[in-house]
Motif scaffolding. Structure first.
Motif, mmCIF file in Angstrom:
data_model
loop_
_atom_site.group_PDB
_atom_site.id
_atom_site.type_symbol
_atom_site.label_atom_id
_atom_site.label_comp_id
_atom_site.label_asym_id
_atom_site.label_seq_id
_atom_site.Cartn_x
_atom_site.Cartn_y
_atom_site.Cartn_z
ATOM 1 N N VAL A 1 0.825 -0.729 -0.017
ATOM 2 C CA VAL A 1 -0.294 -0.268 0.129
ATOM 3 C C VAL A 1 1.007 0.881 -0.077
ATOM 4 N N GLY A 2 0.791 2.343 -1.183
ATOM 5 C CA GLY A 2 1.669 3.041 -1.065
ATOM 6 C C GLY A 2 2.293 2.992 -2.684
ATOM 7 N N PRO A 3 2.780 4.522 -2.657
ATOM 8 C CA PRO A 3 2.977 5.022 -4.247
ATOM 9 C C PRO A 3 3.769 3.900 -4.678
ATOM 10 N N GLU A 4 3.651 3.989 -5.807
ATOM 11 C CA GLU A 4 4.348 2.448 -6.381
ATOM 12 C C GLU A 4 6.202 2.884 -6.385
ATOM 13 N N TRP A 5 6.545 1.789 -6.269
ATOM 14 C CA TRP A 5 7.737 2.182 -6.329
ATOM 15 C C TRP A 5 8.469 0.669 -6.776
ATOM 16 N N GLU A 6 9.714 0.435 -7.247
ATOM 17 C CA GLU A 6 10.213 -0.018 -8.312
ATOM 18 C C GLU A 6 11.236 -1.432 -7.186
ATOM 19 N N THR A 7 10.253 -2.159 -7.361
ATOM 20 C CA THR A 7 10.916 -3.332 -6.622
ATOM 21 C C THR A 7 11.589 -3.877 -7.419
ATOM 22 N N THR A 8 12.178 -5.207 -6.333
ATOM 23 C CA THR A 8 13.659 -6.297 -6.842
ATOM 24 C C THR A 8 12.614 -7.760 -7.438
ATOM 25 N N PHE A 9 11.154 -7.832 -6.574
ATOM 26 C CA PHE A 9 10.816 -8.567 -6.314
ATOM 27 C C PHE A 9 9.050 -8.670 -7.125
ATOM 28 N N PRO A 10 8.599 -9.635 -7.473
ATOM 29 C CA PRO A 10 6.759 -9.149 -7.784
ATOM 30 C C PRO A 10 5.835 -8.852 -6.490
ATOM 31 N N ALA A 11 5.470 -8.417 -7.169
ATOM 32 C CA ALA A 11 4.887 -7.205 -5.726
ATOM 33 C C ALA A 11 3.483 -6.994 -6.195
ATOM 34 N N THR A 12 2.188 -6.586 -5.751
ATOM 35 C CA THR A 12 1.102 -6.168 -5.850
ATOM 36 C C THR A 12 0.755 -4.804 -5.172
ATOM 37 N N PHE A 13 0.227 -3.900 -6.039
ATOM 38 C CA PHE A 13 0.614 -2.430 -4.940
ATOM 39 C C PHE A 13 -0.594 -2.113 -5.544
ATOM 40 N N LEU A 14 -2.023 -1.555 -3.983
ATOM 41 C CA LEU A 14 -3.042 -2.010 -4.162
ATOM 42 C C LEU A 14 -3.202 -0.099 -3.496
ATOM 43 N N GLY A 15 -2.558 1.100 -3.891
ATOM 44 C CA GLY A 15 -3.620 1.884 -4.268
ATOM 45 C C GLY A 15 -2.639 2.869 -3.548
ATOM 46 N N ALA A 16 -2.239 4.056 -3.535
ATOM 47 C CA ALA A 16 -2.014 4.562 -2.608
ATOM 48 C C ALA A 16 -2.294 5.384 -0.886
ATOM 49 N N ASP A 17 -3.381 5.336 -0.976
ATOM 50 C CA ASP A 17 -4.517 6.082 0.283
ATOM 51 C C ASP A 17 -4.878 4.899 0.625
ATOM 52 N N VAL A 18 -3.896 5.111 2.420
ATOM 53 C CA VAL A 18 -4.111 3.776 3.277
ATOM 54 C C VAL A 18 -6.050 3.404 3.616
ATOM 55 N N ALA A 19 -6.694 4.288 2.952
ATOM 56 C CA ALA A 19 -8.325 3.914 3.311
ATOM 57 C C ALA A 19 -8.374 2.345 3.053
ATOM 58 N N VAL A 20 -7.551 2.209 1.810
ATOM 59 C CA VAL A 20 -7.085 0.717 0.632
ATOM 60 C C VAL A 20 -7.915 -0.448 2.342
ATOM 61 N N LEU A 21 -7.401 -0.474 2.800
ATOM 62 C CA LEU A 21 -7.158 -1.032 4.773
ATOM 63 C C LEU A 21 -8.632 -1.915 5.629
ATOM 64 N N ASP A 22 -9.232 -0.325 5.074
ATOM 65 C CA ASP A 22 -10.178 -1.237 4.521
ATOM 66 C C ASP A 22 -11.216 -2.019 3.867
ATOM 67 N N LYS A 23 -10.876 -1.940 3.028
ATOM 68 C CA LYS A 23 -11.154 -2.977 2.422
ATOM 69 C C LYS A 23 -10.551 -3.209 0.798
ATOM 70 N N LEU A 24 -9.863 -4.206 2.246
ATOM 71 C CA LEU A 24 -8.761 -5.017 1.190
ATOM 72 C C LEU A 24 -9.274 -5.737 0.199
ATOM 73 N N PRO A 25 -8.209 -6.351 -0.891
ATOM 74 C CA PRO A 25 -9.941 -7.201 -2.231
ATOM 75 C C PRO A 25 -8.717 -8.963 -1.390
ATOM 76 N N ALA A 26 -9.985 -9.399 -1.969
ATOM 77 C CA ALA A 26 -9.740 -10.664 -1.732
ATOM 78 C C ALA A 26 -8.618 -11.324 -1.371
ATOM 79 N N GLU A 27 -8.268 -11.474 -2.261
ATOM 80 C CA GLU A 27 -7.117 -12.263 -2.872
ATOM 81 C C GLU A 27 -5.742 -12.156 -1.894
ATOM 82 N N VAL A 28 -5.720 -10.583 -1.326
ATOM 83 C CA VAL A 28 -4.870 -10.062 -0.147
ATOM 84 C C VAL A 28 -5.980 -11.274 0.997
#
Lengths: 507, 667
Positions: free
Chosen positions: B397-424
């Protein structure tokens, strides 16, 4: 209308088979392009009702059709060169069309695959093991053991990889098979896939074989339904000799630098993309349909000598009168192959040396021509069978130049990964040059008066020879793969048997 | 556990060990160039040859050969010696004999091993192969003719760093190691290839031709450039720190350090505060004496109205000395979170990296909230890459940065913690070792409470596992929190209290405009933002110039030793605070460093024991958070006053981050 059969094998094409075929068509014949019989000195070979004429040119068309040609060789199937062979892998050579499913089925095609499916993977593994089939790429590793390892290895995905990067000098059996009987190779791969549980196969073929690439791709389209759910893709290499080594081949297939991987892990456990993988040579896989046919395993096992079972498609090349493909059980000698079957050198001069097994194979002296052709006997003589390529040299060959060429070849083709091969090959060339120039002379700098207290680096020829021997020992013992490890064989064998060519007195 | 013999010594080795490891267990030294414990096995240098029975009658590369039951290994036979000598002779054919001008001299594997296996002179007289230099950026100096193609650097950048920056060109003897298109290596751990290089092909550019290893005094230190607390060795000569190198500590930094930790040290001699300064009526700083400065402070008569703000780099001793001074004066106004964060610190377990830095490698599902891990803790990023390679799923969760591993970005707003995608939720619930990593930017957006609640939901604390992690950025943070450097309302509480005297302990990230009415006393080592705003500057010691205790983000207490003396009039911080106590006529209860440390241990016993501190159980959380996450670090190379003073870090920033093309002076 006369039906004429002319090969469309790359060698026949190079000898003018297309023009010949056009000439027969112009003369009103129907021309059928079949696979090659493997009698290369007779290509382009024309077959009319089982009778052969070759090597034919368009000028011969009229004479052949009128039955007055001097190039008639009589019935092909009973020609001594063919009649003396025991063709299993090349049973269809000259007899069928490469891309005809009908021809393939008529000559026993798919019987092995059908039976394999009927008896189940476990029995297939048993039969391959019982046949004694060993890897035809050169190492001679038992195919049954390899397959069983892959079959038992845990992993959701497994692969069958066919090594068709036939890079050895004087070899052409893979190419002939892929151009003449691609379906047999595909059937062999399908059986392997069935036995080990693989869903995907790759044929890694060298780019220098455009006809084989095209025919394999066409053949795969023809039989996709028959081998389904197994699928095979053809991948074309980019010309590196070392990519014929199985682990470099896998790296190349993965899109990486064509560099040897250290073993372990064995490709059978962690091969392509880290999955269990069968990597076999074209001839190994193509021998499988026969083995899996009813009674094939026993038949195969019954042929051969010692622990080398079955037949080996031997390729006669170089300076030989009757060059071509000669499939015969293990145990035959070079004397038989070169003099009785091959008819001596093409130049008519005495045979000086024979290189068996490609550019890394030892040079055999005529005194060794009685060694039976099998893996163990050759290894005992510090030689190798390799892929079964035999290159003949007459007495004009300079064996020192050939030894230098072996080093040069290794220097050009080394992937650069391991120290002995990377450095030894280049420096080996230089030492041979030094030996040929009679030992190293001091250079201009060393002769300067200021250098009076430095040890002059002149060395005798004998010291240079010792250095070459020590260099070869390091390459042989310490190299990562067979490229560096076997380069010393042609060098040392040339030095041992033909010291005079190096300017040395007999040792 | 296979049993085997090495040179006649019988021993049992762990399952999966290689023959090389077995030989080492038996106390036999095996020469090697390409083999490295932390990299994949390449098996290409062919130096580690041994004789193994049963097996083919030729030497085997021990690095790639698995140890097996009943093996008879010989490392001392004639065959082994000859083979190794042969390989060594090969390596030296092309290697230049330029040891006298090579910076690797004295710490060179090839040099050492040629003593054991080399010949007096070469039998190969033809010209050596030469390779053109390859540009690898401002940190790595290349002399590629020295390269022996061990490919450690290639494997490091592929496997550990996770960027394909370094690779090989061409084949055979023409094989050359280079960066892609000869661009600078930009990864934050790139300079570790210098340590990995067994020869002088890759050496340190800033350290080029500075010193020989035997001239240097080696001091065991702790890095302060981030909150990981990497173990470093500080190499100094006279009063100058010449370089920092990693020490091996598998729990913390393995054997890597970030480029910033390694190369900010040249900043230790630049922009230093080496005199006492007092701001005059005209607003100009004037050099002064210690006595004058103390008089000015005493004249302010602060009484209880005194506050202390700790900077990011200070040690526990400094913070405690200031705390003791404030306590003696009757104040509790301590804060270390300079930028105004006010997260709840009633339980330190809630703000600790509980899984441990090494433990995070074993996590199989990781949710990262508000942390640009690559820049905030490059060493943790390397651990995350390992976790990902082991099959862990990562979500950010956060603005995208270049990871050195496969990762899924869930958006930059922490509000996403209340409604996390089912896969997470599915991944976290289904994981055996689920973990959360909360960064500073997430703390600033109030994500602590909601994440503690999620931690309870996902059972992040289970048998032998606590996957709730907070990743700090300041080396002083955990130590400061243990010493009470936190107000309920954060720094705002201090502002509200309007202290007469404000002690800034190397605090360079504070907005000093808020303290217009206070006498601002800056105790620190660099002329950075804090010194600019200060009324009085008391020159102090940087991290290499004092003994000190640091607590890293996982609560690991570590002691660092003093390598060099502080320059000029600068003194160790605790002595300044002790003298200030006299000037303010209070008693702080210590007269020596030992007494000070005894008081610290009495106050916070955990700070007296090296190792992980125990912060108790994870508290319950709750609430929700919202707001766009903004990572605080804008420039990886310039995050602290030392780095900002460092010419090397400035150049890295300009060239690697801002793409400036810097002209190279001809050497």
């Amino acid at each position: 209308m006369t039906a004429v059969r002319i090969s469309d094998d790359a060698l026949a094409l190079a000898c003018g088979a297309d023009a010949l075929a056009a000439a027969f068509e112009a003369a009103g014949c129907t021309v059928e392009r079949a696979s090659s019989w493997g009698m290369h000195w007779l290509e382009p070979l024309v077959e009319i009702d089982g009778m052969g004429f070759g090597p034919a040119t368009p000028e011969d068309v009229d004479a052949i059709l009128s039955g007055k040609s001097a190039k008639a060789i009589g019935p092909i199937a009973t020609h001594p060169f063919i009649a003396g062979q025991q063709r299993l892998t090349f049973a269809r050579a000259g007899r069928t069309r490469a891309l005809s499913l009908e021809d393939y089925e008529r000559t026993g095609g798919w019987a092995g695959l059908e039976r394999a499916r009927r008896i189940g993977p476990e029995h297939v593994l048993d039969e391959v093991a019982r046949s004694g089939l060993r890897g035809r790429g050169g190492a001679g590793f038992p195919a049954g053991v390899k397959w069983r390892t892959v079959a038992k290895a845990p992993g959701a995905r497994k692969f069958i990889v066919c090594n068709a990067d036939e890079g050895d000098s004087g070899t052409f059996a893979d190419r002939m098979l892929m151009e003449g009987d691609p379906l047999q190779l595909i059937e062999g791969m399908a059986i392997a896939a069935h036995a080990v549980g693989a869903a995907q196969g790759y044929i890694y073929i060298r780019s220098e074989y455009p006809h084989a690439i095209r025919k394999l791709r066409d053949a795969l389209k023809l039989c996709a339904d028959i081998i389904a759910p197994f699928n095979i893709d053809v991948r074309v290499g980019a010309g590196a000799y070392v990519c014929g080594e199985e682990t470099s081949l896998l790296n190349s297939l993965e899109g990486k630098r064509g560099e040897v991987r250290g073993k372990p892990p064995l490709p059978a456990l962690q091969g392509l993309f880290g999955c269990p993988t069968v990597v076999n040579n074209v001839l190994t896989l193509a021998a499988v349909p026969h083995i899996l046919a009813e009674g094939g395993a026993q038949d195969y096992e019954a042929r051969g000598a010692g622990r080398s079972k079955g037949t080996m498609p031997i390729q006669l090349a170089g300076n030989i009168r009757h060059g071509g493909l000669y499939e015969t059980p293990f145990g035959v000698t070079l004397n038989q192959l070169i003099f009785e079957i091959g008819g001596g050198t093409a130049s008519g001069r005495p045979v000086k040396a024979v290189q068996v097994g490609g550019p890394l194979g030892a040079y055999l002296h005529p005194g060794q021509f009685d060694i039976p052709f099998d893996y163990e006997a050759y290894a005992a003589a510090d030689a190798l069978i390799g892929h079964g390529g035999i290159t003949v040299f007459d007495d004009t060959a300079d064996m020192a130049a050939m030894a230098r060429f072996a080093m040069e070849f290794c220097a050009v083709e080394s992937c650069g990964k391991c120290t002995p091969c990377r450095i030894g090959s280049v420096r080996g060339q230089e030492i041979i040059d030094r030996i040929l120039s009679g030992g190293r002379q001091a250079d201009a700098v060393e002769l300067l008066p200021q250098m009076h207290n430095a040890r002059l680096a002149e060395r005798s020829q004998a010291e240079e020879v010792q250095l070459l021997e020590e260099l070869c020992a390091v390459m042989k013992d310490a190299s990562l793969c067979a490229l560096g490890g076997f380069t010393p064989y042609p060098v040392m064998s040339a030095l041992r048997h033909w010291p005079a060519d190096f300017g040395l007195s007999a040792r | 556990m296979p049993k085997l013999t090495v040179d006649g010594i019988e021993l049992e080795v762990p399952q999966g060990a290689t023959v090389l490891q077995a030989c080492e267990l038996a106390g036999k030294e095996i020469p090697r160039f390409c083999y490295h414990e932390r990299l994949s096995i390449a098996g290409n240098c062919r130096m580690c040859l041994v004789e193994v029975k049963p097996g083919p009658p030729k030497p085997q590369a021990s690095c790639a050969l698995p140890a097996a039951e009943g093996q008879e290994i010989r490392t001392d036979s004639e065959m082994v010696r000859k083979a190794r000598e042969g390989v060594m002779e090969f390596l030296l054919i092309n290697h230049p004999l330029d040891c006298p001008i090579c910076d690797q001299g004295g710490e060179c594997d090839l040099q050492d091993q040629s003593v054991a296996y080399g010949r007096g002179s070469s039998r190969y007289h033809e010209p050596k192969r030469a390779v053109t230099e390859k540009y690898m950026g401002p940190l790595i100096k290349t002399v590629m003719t020295r390269c022996i193609q061990c490919t450690r650097c290639v494997r490091f950048s592929e496997e550990i760093a996770g960027v394909d920056e370094i690779g090989a060109l061409y084949r055979g003897e023409n094989m050359q190691i280079t960066t892609y298109l000869e661009r600078a290596a930009t990864h934050e751990l790139s300079a570790n290839v210098i340590d990995l290089c067994p020869v002088g092909a890759l050496t340190s550019r800033p350290y080029a031709f500075e010193a020989r290893p035997w001239e240097l005094k080696k001091t065991l230190g702790i890095d302060v450039s981030d909150a990981v607390g990497a173990n470093i060795r500080i190499d100094s000569r006279g009063r100058e720190v010449l370089r920092a190198l990693p020490r091996i500590n598998d729990d913390v930094n393995e054997e890597w350090i970030s480029d910033k930790a390694r190369y900010q040290v040249d900043g230790l001699t630049k922009r230093r505060l080496d005199k006492v300064w007092i701001r005059n009526k005209a607003g100009k700083l004037e050099a002064a004496s210690w006595d004058e400065a103390f008089k000015v402070i005493a004249k302010a008569k602060p009484g209880k109205s005194v506050a202390a703000i700790a900077g990011d780099l200070v040690d526990c001793e400094t913070m405690f000395a200031a705390k003791a001074l404030l306590r003696a004066m009757g104040s509790k106004l301590l804060e270390g979170r300079q930028t105004g964060m006010d997260y709840d610190v009633s339980s330190l377990a809630a703000v600790n990296f509980n899984s441990g830095l090494a433990g995070i490698e074993t996590a199989d599902a990781i949710l990262i909230v508000g942390s640009h891990v690559r820049w905030e803790a490059p060493l943790v990023n390397a651990r995350l890459r390992k976790a990902a390679k082991n099959g862990a799923k990562l979500f950010i969760v956060g603005p995208e940065w270049e990871t050195t591993f496969p990762a899924t970005f869930l958006g930059a707003d922490v509000a996403v913690l209340d409604k996390l995608p089912a896969e997470v939720a599915a991944a976290m619930e289904g994981a055996e070792r689920p973990a959360i990593i909360l960064g500073g930017a997430g703390l600033a957006r109030g994500a602590l409470g909601p994440l503690l609640a999620l931690a309870a939901n996902w059972k992040l604390v289970r048998d032998g596992w606590n996957g709730f992690n907070v990743l700090h950025m300041a080396a002083s943070r955990m130590g400061g929190l243990m010493l009470g450097y936190a107000q309920k309302g954060g720094i705002a509480d201090i502002v509200k209290a309007k202290p007469a005297v404000l002690l800034a302990l190397g605090a360079d990230e504070v907005d000093y405009d808020q303290f217009a009415g206070s006498l601002k006393v800056y105790i620190g080592h660099h002329g950075d933002k804090g010194a600019h705003a200060a009324d009085i500057i008391l020159p102090a010691a940087a991290y290499t110039e004092k003994d000190g205790t640091y607590v890293n983000t996982e609560g690991r207490v570590q002691f660092a030793e003093k390598a060099v003396f502080a320059p000029g009039d600068a003194r160790e911080d605790w002595t300044i605070l002790r003298a200030l106590a006299d000037a303010l006529k209070v008693d702080v209860g210590f007269d020596s460093f030992d007494e000070l440390q005894a008081l610290i241990v009495a106050d916070v016993p955990a700070l007296g024991v090296e190792g992980l501190a125990d912060y108790g159980a994870l508290p319950a959380g709750g609430g929700s958070a919202s707001g766009e996450i903004a990572y605080p670090i804008k420039d990886f190379y310039l995050t602290n006053p030392i780095a900002r003073a460092s010419a090397v870090m400035q150049r890295c920033s300009a060239e690697l981050l801002h793409g400036e093309d810097l002209a190279e002076a001809a050497e």
